[in-house]
Design a protein around this motif. Structure first.
Motif, PDB file in Angstrom:
ATOM      1  N   GLU A  39      -8.769   5.201 -12.463  1.00  0.00           N
ATOM      2  CA  GLU A  39      -8.486   4.545 -11.187  1.00  0.00           C
ATOM      3  C   GLU A  39      -8.374   5.574 -10.063  1.00  0.00           C
ATOM      4  O   GLU A  39      -8.003   6.720 -10.281  1.00  0.00           O
ATOM      5  N   SER A  41      -6.444   6.316  -7.444  1.00  0.00           N
ATOM      6  CA  SER A  41      -5.232   7.095  -7.176  1.00  0.00           C
ATOM      7  C   SER A  41      -4.957   8.103  -8.291  1.00  0.00           C
ATOM      8  O   SER A  41      -4.455   9.209  -8.037  1.00  0.00           O
ATOM      9  N   SER A  42      -5.300   7.757  -9.534  1.00  0.00           N
ATOM     10  CA  SER A  42      -5.128   8.689 -10.644  1.00  0.00           C
ATOM     11  C   SER A  42      -6.109   9.851 -10.546  1.00  0.00           C
ATOM     12  O   SER A  42      -5.791  10.985 -10.936  1.00  0.00           O
ATOM     13  N   LEU A  92      -4.871   3.286  -1.010  1.00  0.00           N
ATOM     14  CA  LEU A  92      -3.798   3.321  -1.997  1.00  0.00           C
ATOM     15  C   LEU A  92      -3.008   2.011  -2.030  1.00  0.00           C
ATOM     16  O   LEU A  92      -2.577   1.564  -3.098  1.00  0.00           O
ATOM     17  N   HIS A  95      -5.631  -0.906  -3.286  1.00  0.00           N
ATOM     18  CA  HIS A  95      -6.258  -0.685  -4.598  1.00  0.00           C
ATOM     19  C   HIS A  95      -7.759  -1.016  -4.581  1.00  0.00           C
ATOM     20  O   HIS A  95      -8.331  -1.396  -5.600  1.00  0.00           O
ATOM     21  N   LEU A 186       0.086  10.448  -1.513  1.00  0.00           N
ATOM     22  CA  LEU A 186       0.196  10.075  -2.926  1.00  0.00           C
ATOM     23  C   LEU A 186       1.660  10.057  -3.373  1.00  0.00           C
ATOM     24  O   LEU A 186       2.094   9.146  -4.083  1.00  0.00           O
ATOM     25  N   LEU A 189       3.238   6.890  -1.642  1.00  0.00           N
ATOM     26  CA  LEU A 189       2.705   5.565  -1.919  1.00  0.00           C
ATOM     27  C   LEU A 189       2.375   5.313  -3.387  1.00  0.00           C
ATOM     28  O   LEU A 189       2.478   4.180  -3.848  1.00  0.00           O
ATOM     29  N   GLN A 190       1.960   6.367  -4.114  1.00  0.00           N
ATOM     30  CA  GLN A 190       1.598   6.199  -5.527  1.00  0.00           C
ATOM     31  C   GLN A 190       2.087   7.396  -6.344  1.00  0.00           C
ATOM     32  O   GLN A 190       1.285   8.122  -6.946  1.00  0.00           O
ATOM     33  N   SER A 193       0.874   8.416  -9.937  1.00  0.00           N
ATOM     34  CA  SER A 193      -0.465   8.947 -10.152  1.00  0.00           C
ATOM     35  C   SER A 193      -0.468  10.452 -10.407  1.00  0.00           C
ATOM     36  O   SER A 193      -1.443  10.999 -10.921  1.00  0.00           O
TER      37      SER A 193
END
Length: 247
Positions: A39, A41-42, A92, A95, A186, A189-190, A193
């Motif tokens: 994905e 973000s990862s 992010l 998605h 990142l 927000l994520q 990840s």
């Protein structure tokens, strides 16, 4: 399926490429990891720490060889930073996945061909410089949406300078800006990840730059560097086209 060790080897291999040209981990690593089904973000979590580490070392090492003055750089940085942050935050939070690899791949292959002609290269340089601010805004937004702003950055850097030191200094400065904004976004927000192994690859990539990439860069003749850089652009275009047709 866990691709952690394979991804680690890809990142470390691309660290050599980034040590030479100022880019490589993101532009080749992004399509590779997306092909593996990771994905977006990862993908950022895997690649950004190593890319950021090498860019920081390159900016420090090339700080006296950059062609632009700090005041010019600040103006140009803002032209990239704002649209990059807006586009990445959207990606992010929504998605979504941008699918523009076909067009970017064709553009990069075209750029590689254009670099073979001095006349066309001068025209391309003039075109970019006449529309520089708009070009940088689009470059920032494009990198935020796709993590592949190196496509536009490769064309931009080769248009504003022919000197290999100035070219890599320019690329590494923008890549440091790219990475700094992306890593902050990142974290906010994520944060999930960011992986421990991805973070652990950063110092290893830095060591590759210090002990191998930097040494090789200094020994490359300007003419060889120029041809290698053109080949790098062409290879990047082929990688993106391959991703578009293989998925």
């Amino acid at each position: 399926m866990d691709h952690s060790y394979a991804i680690g080897l890809v990142v470390l291999g691309l660290a050599v490429v980034q040590s030479l040209f100022g880019m490589g981990i993101l532009v080749f690593g992004t399509p590779t990891l997306l092909l593996l089904g990771i994905e977006f973000s990862s993908v950022l979590g895997w690649l950004l720490p190593s890319s950021l580490a090498i860019s920081a070392l390159q900016v420090w090492g090339d700080r006296r060889k950059a062609a632009q003055t700090p005041s010019h750089l600040v103006i140009r940085y803002w032209s990239v930073a704002v649209p990059l942050l807006a586009a990445l935050s959207f990606m992010l939070l929504s998605h979504m996945k941008a699918s523009v690899e076909l067009w970017v791949g064709l553009a990069m292959l075209t750029a590689a061909v254009l670099r073979g002609s001095d006349l066309i290269r001068q025209w391309l340089r003039g075109f970019i410089l006449r529309h520089e601010r708009a070009y940088l805004v689009l470059m920032g937004a494009f990198h935020g949406f796709t993590n592949m702003g190196g496509a536009a950055l490769a064309i931009y850097s080769s248009s504003v300078t022919d000197n290999k030191h100035a070219m890599r200094a320019l690329i590494s400065r923008y890549y440091l800006l790219f990475g700094s904004i992306q890593i902050v976004a990142l974290v906010l927000l994520q944060p999930a990840s960011l992986r421990a192994l991805g973070l652990a690859l950063a110092p290893l990539s830095a060591l590759i730059y210090v002990f191998l990439g930097s040494w090789a860069f200094e020994r490359l003749k300007a003419s060889i560097y120029e041809r290698a850089f053109t080949g790098f652009i062409a290879a990047y275009g082929l990688a993106l086209l391959g991703k578009n047709y293989l998925r």
